[in-house]
Scaffold this motif. Structure first.
Motif: not given
Length: 218
Positions: A195-218
Motif C-alpha cells: 500500500m505504500q505506493a498508494f499513499v505516495v500516489s495519493s499525496v502525489s495528486v498535489f505533488w503532480a500539480a506542482y510538477l505540472s507547474y514546474v514542467q510548464n513554467d518555461g
C-alpha cells in the motif's frame, strides 16, 4: 457424494467485509477493493493508478491556472477566460504515469524491501533506511526521467530535454527533500509494503500539480 469444500475466511477478509457493509459508502468499499487489489496484483493496479493520479494532478494544476487567470482578468477589468483543459498535457502526464508506475510498483513491493534486507533490525532503523534509499535513489530517478520524458512527450527535442533537466532538476529534488521525508517516514512506519505506493500516489495528486507547474513554467 462429493463434499463441498468449506471456504475459510481470514480475519483480514472479515474486517474488510464488515467495513464494506451496507452502512458504509460506495467510496469506502471502492477503497477497500483497491487495497485488496494492490496486495493481490500490485504491478497492474499500482501502474494504472499512478497514471490516473498523475493525470489528475495536471487537471488540478490547470484548474488552479484558470482561477489565477480569472482573478488576474478581474483585477484588470478584462473578460473572464473560458475554462479549457489542455488534453495533450493531461495525456502526457498519464503516459509518464504508466511508465513510472511500473517502476514504483516494483520499487515499493520488491526492490526497496530487498535493499533493507535484515529483518532483525529495529523498526526505527528499517524505516530510516527506507527513507534514505527512497530519497537518494528513487527521487533522483523520478526527476531524471520526468523532466526529459515530459519535455519530449510535449514535442521537445533531445536538447530541449537536456536543458529542461539542467534547469529544474535540483529545484525539484531539493523541494522533494523538504516535503517528502516526513511523509515517507509515516508511510513506511504505518503502511504495509503493497500500500505504500498508494499513499505516495495519493499525496502525489498535489505533488503532480506542482510538477505540472514546474514542467510548464518555461
Amino acid at each position: 457424494n462429493s463434499k463441498k469444500r468449506k471456504q475459510t475466511t481470514t480475519p483480514k477478509q472479515k474486517t474488510i467485509s464488515k467495513m464494506a457493509g451496507p452502512s458504509h459508502s460506495l467510496i469506502m468499499r471502492a477503497i477497500l477493493r483497491y487495497v485488496k487489489a494492490t496486495e493481490e496484483r500490485p504491478l497492474p493496479v499500482i501502474t494504472a493508478s499512478t497514471s490516473v493520479i498523475m493525470a489528475s494532478g495536471d487537471v488540478l494544476m490547470q484548474t488552479i491556472e484558470y482561477f489565477q487567470a480569472k482573478q488576474k482578468a478581474s483585477q484588470h477589468g478584462l473578460p473572464a477566460p473560458n475554462l479549457r483543459y489542455d488534453g495533450r498535457r493531461v495525456l502526457n502526464m498519464s503516459i509518464y504515469g504508466l511508465g513510472f508506475g511500473l517502476f514504483a510498483a516494483k520499487w515499493y513491493t520488491a526492490w526497496l524491501p530487498r535493499l533493507i534486507g535484515n529483518r532483525s533490525k529495529s523498526k526505527l532503523r528499517i524505516v530510516c533506511e527506507k527513507v534514505m534509499f527512497d530519497e537518494f535513489i528513487q527521487s533522483p530517478f523520478y526527476y531524471l526521467s520526468f523532466l526529459p520524458g515530459m519535455t519530449m512527450l510535449s514535442g521537445g527535442s533531445i536538447n530541449d530535454a537536456v536543458q529542461k533537466t539542467k534547469k529544474d532538476f535540483f529545484r525539484l529534488l531539493i523541494s522533494d527533500w523538504i516535503v517528502w521525508p516526513p511523509i515517507q517516514f509515516l508511510n513506511f512506519w504505518f503502511v504495509p509494503n503493497h500500500m505504500q505506493a498508494f499513499v505516495v500516489s495519493s499525496v502525489s495528486v498535489f505533488w503532480a500539480a506542482y510538477l505540472s507547474y514546474v514542467q510548464n513554467d518555461g
